[in-house]
Enzyme design. Structure first.
Site, PDB file in Angstrom:
ATOM      1  N   SER A 286       9.615  -3.579  -8.201  1.00 29.77           N
ATOM      2  CA  SER A 286      10.075  -2.632  -7.193  1.00 29.77           C
ATOM      3  C   SER A 286       9.921  -1.224  -7.741  1.00 29.77           C
ATOM      4  O   SER A 286      10.070  -0.990  -8.944  1.00 29.77           O
ATOM      5  CB  SER A 286      11.548  -2.902  -6.849  1.00 29.77           C
ATOM      6  OG  SER A 286      12.106  -1.812  -6.136  1.00 29.77           O
ATOM      7  N   LYS A 292      14.714  -6.191  -9.613  1.00 34.62           N
ATOM      8  CA  LYS A 292      14.169  -7.072  -8.574  1.00 34.62           C
ATOM      9  C   LYS A 292      12.944  -7.840  -9.052  1.00 34.62           C
ATOM     10  O   LYS A 292      12.138  -7.345  -9.829  1.00 34.62           O
ATOM     11  CB  LYS A 292      13.794  -6.259  -7.326  1.00 34.62           C
ATOM     12  CG  LYS A 292      14.981  -5.783  -6.511  1.00 34.62           C
ATOM     13  CD  LYS A 292      14.535  -5.237  -5.167  1.00 34.62           C
ATOM     14  CE  LYS A 292      14.102  -6.343  -4.230  1.00 34.62           C
ATOM     15  NZ  LYS A 292      13.654  -5.829  -2.928  1.00 34.62           N
ATOM     16  N   ASN A 294      10.413  -9.546  -6.724  1.00 34.72           N
ATOM     17  CA  ASN A 294      10.033  -9.841  -5.342  1.00 34.72           C
ATOM     18  C   ASN A 294       9.024 -10.993  -5.280  1.00 34.72           C
ATOM     19  O   ASN A 294       8.103 -11.065  -6.095  1.00 34.72           O
ATOM     20  CB  ASN A 294       9.418  -8.597  -4.684  1.00 34.72           C
ATOM     21  CG  ASN A 294      10.419  -7.473  -4.547  1.00 34.72           C
ATOM     22  OD1 ASN A 294      11.564  -7.696  -4.207  1.00 34.72           O
ATOM     23  ND2 ASN A 294       9.989  -6.247  -4.816  1.00 34.72           N
ATOM     24  N   ARG A 326     -27.237 -10.421  27.658  1.00 31.81           N
ATOM     25  CA  ARG A 326     -26.862  -9.828  26.374  1.00 31.81           C
ATOM     26  C   ARG A 326     -25.745  -8.840  26.690  1.00 31.81           C
ATOM     27  O   ARG A 326     -25.852  -8.056  27.622  1.00 31.81           O
ATOM     28  CB  ARG A 326     -28.045  -9.076  25.729  1.00 31.81           C
ATOM     29  CG  ARG A 326     -29.257  -9.941  25.348  1.00 31.81           C
ATOM     30  CD  ARG A 326     -29.149 -10.539  23.963  1.00 31.81           C
ATOM     31  NE  ARG A 326     -28.909  -9.561  22.915  1.00 31.81           N
ATOM     32  CZ  ARG A 326     -29.848  -8.764  22.389  1.00 31.81           C
ATOM     33  NH1 ARG A 326     -31.090  -8.803  22.837  1.00 31.81           N
ATOM     34  NH2 ARG A 326     -29.527  -7.919  21.422  1.00 31.81           N
TER      35      ARG A 326
END
Length: 473
Positions: A286, A292, A294, A326
């Site tokens: 983080s 943290k 994550n 087309r």
């Protein structure tokens, strides 16, 4: 990717390996491969001068072309084939010292859509080969988890709430099922060559082969063989099933990735703690909170799963609005959507393989969470086994036991349910040992083990022989 696009805002697919297969240079390479292969087909059919194919192949080396210039000049004709052909012809002429007219073999009787459709099918084929290799690593890891944790108890959840006893082995087997089934479907797709000429009638091809034993259809089949693509029964300029089927197959596969990522994201929350992503230096950091960790692999996979449905939908929207023989914009709208689908699928597949091969499993936390609901989790089985012992109003009595249990303070449910249940059922009708057996979650797993085995047996090519499972916490 262009030279200025490195995927800064698309980290799930920001990989040299992904760019090498789906980036702008890869597109240029496949266009050149189509043109070089077509020249070889024409020479083998004696429709161009001998030696032409070798010169075109020499000129078709991608490093000779300025991708950024091709992209900018593509605005002039609406597609990248036109400026690239100009550069290719010029280079062939510069190499044709003998003056055999090798440049006439470039793009002869083709139209831009023939080349770009075939090139994108070739791009997809090469990307799918790499994608399915990553998937095989994932399914082998999941099969190992399913086998290792066939008896690892956890709680099954329904509508976010505890439902029934479950096993982590079955959860891994169900993850395997989604990935293997969608991969098998994707691998079975045919990616066809495109041919048809300017209006889809093969008029120029018929003229080219007039007086020759060859036909435009045989030439197209030869091109398909050289490129490793499927032959096409007829031109498919405005019939886009090949493209939408590919998009649907990629979307289904990434859907299965998203399911796994969503589960891991929930199960790795600290308050749940049943799983953990593989640990790696610098991963999950983080910018503001140093503590943290994550679950970034799952986050990236989930980001791909959230993008892919819209891209597949774009392919269907384009297909539904192809007009005339087309189209005038719908075709052009396919290209970025298809390429992004391929890039996201390949990028997510690499992250998922790493996730599943290193997934950390915490059986103790699974048991702790299972015990939160305690014997109440067995109330369905108790109802089925005990209600007949209590007469006509047996179900009503047992429901009353559950209802009263749900009114007690948190943490007292298990003891309360056992006590009330024992009071409601005479010992002569249900012994203490039989009651405890009914309240053992390991005895109410139904056919969990058999379901897992049936799933793995249904996809032997994806299960692998490895029994390598998760790292136990």
């Amino acid at each position: 990717m262009t030279d200025g696009d490195f995927g800064l805002l698309s980290p799930v697919s920001a990989s040299p390996a992904v760019a090498a297969l789906t980036g702008d240079r890869a597109v240029v390479a496949t266009i050149l491969d189509v043109e070089a292969s077509w020249a070889a087909v024409l020479e083998e059919a004696d429709l161009v001068a001998a030696g032409s194919a070798a010169l075109v192949a020499q000129a078709a080396s991608p490093e000779h072309y300025d991708v950024a210039s091709v992209a900018e000049r593509a605005q002039g004709g609406g597609n990248p084939v036109i400026p690239l052909l100009s550069d290719l012809r010029a280079r062939v002429k510069s190499l044709d010292s003998a003056g055999i007219g090798a440049a006439s073999a470039v793009h002869s009787s083709l139209t831009s859509q023939d080349v770009l459709d075939s090139a994108l099918m070739l791009l997809a084929s090469r990307t799918l080969s790499a994608l399915l290799l990553e998937v095989k690593g994932t399914t082998t890891a999941l099969a190992g988890l399913a086998a290792e944790h066939s008896d690892t108890l956890c709680v099954g959840r329904s509508l976010t709430q505890h439902a029934l006893p479950y096993t982590f082995g079955l959860r891994a087997a169900q993850w395997f099922h989604g990935v293997a089934a969608s991969s098998q479907r994707l691998a079975s797709l045919e990616l066809p060559v495109q041919f048809g000429g300017a209006g889809g009638t093969l008029a120029s091809g018929a003229r080219l082969t007039a007086g020759s034993p060859e036909t435009p259809f045989r030439l197209a089949d030869s091109l398909a063989g050289k490129l490793g693509l499927a032959p096409a029964t007829a031109p498919w300029h405005t019939n886009r099933l090949a493209v939408t089927a590919l998009g649907d197959g990629l979307a289904a596969l990434v859907d299965s990735f998203g399911k796994i990522a969503a589960d891991v994201l929930f199960l790795s929350r600290p308050e749940v703690g049943e799983l953990g992503e593989p640990l790696a230096v610098g991963r999950g950091v983080s910018s503001a909170m140093p503590q943290k960790q994550n679950p970034v692999l799952s986050v990236l996979i989930r980001s791909a799963a959230l993008q892919v449905p819209g891209l597949a939908s774009q392919l269907h929207l384009a297909a539904a609005t192809f007009n005339d023989e087309r189209p005038d914009g719908a075709w052009h709208a396919e290209w970025p959507a298809l390429r992004q689908l391929l890039a996201l699928a390949l990028g997510a597949a690499g992250h998922l393989r790493e996730l599943t091969e290193g997934l950390r499993v915490f059986p103790e936390a699974m048991r702790r969470n299972l015990d939160i609901s305690g014997p109440l989790l067995l109330s369905e089985g108790v109802m089925a086994a005990v209600a007949p012992l209590l007469g006509e109003d047996g179900k009503q009595k047992l429901q009353g036991v559950v209802d009263e249990t749900l009114t007690v303070p948190a943490g007292e449910e298990a003891a309360t349910y056992r006590k009330l249940l024992r009071e409601a059922v005479p010992a002569e009708k249900l012994s203490d040992s039989d009651l405890e057996a009914l309240l053992d979650p390991a005895n109410y797993l139904g056919e969990a083990a058999e379901i897992s085995q049936r799933i793995l047996a249904a996809y032997p090519d994806f299960a692998g022989s490895s029994t390598k499972g998760a790292t136990r916490g």
